[in-house]
Scaffold this motif. Sequence first.
Motif, short mmCIF file in Angstrom:
data_model
loop_
_atom_site.label_atom_id
_atom_site.label_comp_id
_atom_site.label_asym_id
_atom_site.label_seq_id
_atom_site.Cartn_x
_atom_site.Cartn_y
_atom_site.Cartn_z
N CYS A 41 39.78 -103.10 6.15
CA CYS A 41 39.14 -101.42 6.00
C CYS A 41 37.86 -102.20 6.12
CB CYS A 41 39.06 -101.31 4.56
SG CYS A 41 38.61 -100.01 4.38
N CYS A 44 36.02 -101.50 2.18
CA CYS A 44 35.82 -102.97 0.48
C CYS A 44 36.36 -104.36 1.25
CB CYS A 44 37.22 -102.53 0.11
SG CYS A 44 38.82 -101.71 0.71
N CYS A 66 40.61 -96.16 1.93
CA CYS A 66 42.28 -97.04 2.76
C CYS A 66 42.92 -96.92 1.58
CB CYS A 66 42.01 -98.88 3.12
SG CYS A 66 41.80 -99.30 1.65
N GLY A 70 44.11 -101.63 1.71
CA GLY A 70 42.97 -102.59 2.54
C GLY A 70 42.80 -102.94 3.27
ZN LIG Z 1 39.14 -99.99 2.05
#
Ligand SMILES: [Zn+2]
Length: 251
Positions: A41, A44, A66, A70
Amino acid sequence: MTISLEDAVRGVTEKIAITCLDTCSSCGGTGAEEHSKLMTCDACGGTGQVRMQQGFFSVAQTCRKCGGSGQIISHPCKTCGGQGRVEKRKTLSVKIPAGVDTGDRIRLSGEGEAGLNGGPSGDLFVQIKVLAHDVFERDGKHLYCEAPISFVDASLGGEIQIPTLEGKVKIKIPEGTQTGKLFRLRGKGIKPVRGGSTGDLLCRAVIETPQNLSKQQKELLKEFNKSISGNSKQNPLKEEWFSKVKSFFDN
Ligand SMILES: [Zn+2]
Ligand SMILES: [Zn+2]
């Protein structure tokens, strides 16, 4: 689900239509198109969390993009937009067992919403509400009803008809039946859904005062009244009440 008292007592199979999230058939619940890849992602950086500055404090929040995993899908499923689930309207057959009452819940295994990421479906709970009945009132396994009785029948005694869920039955009433007397019909109530003995039907006598009397009928009653007034054996309640009121004022 709202059902009639008769259906609650006998049990019934009813259809209900519900809208719920079902597994997306295009992607099988994965949320990804074919040949799609999982990518880290970018919002993040794969941690699943983003840090927000709030005054002096830095607060960690779940990454919206997400959902905290992640990872994001390179080509999300077009049918469900990557959710893996779609809203579907389905009709279900619900078997309601005999004896259910308001507040009872019926569990339909696996008929709830689809799990996330193709996971197993949850259950559907159907909450029962039993409608009020024109004749009977229910209290657990017992049924209550009222039977209007003419003052003549109540005085002389005799037979009256009482409604039950299985039709009318005749019962004997004694001479001098008063309003409020309960006639108990054992086993004419409800068989509880969780087992145990069948309840009773309790019928409350309501003595009816005649209305719209003809002149002749009124004369007959006046004649009758002369013969009965002041007789404490024939009007015990009234005579007792009068003497109580009298002593109350005399003191
Ligand atoms: Zn994310
Ligand atoms: Zn899909």
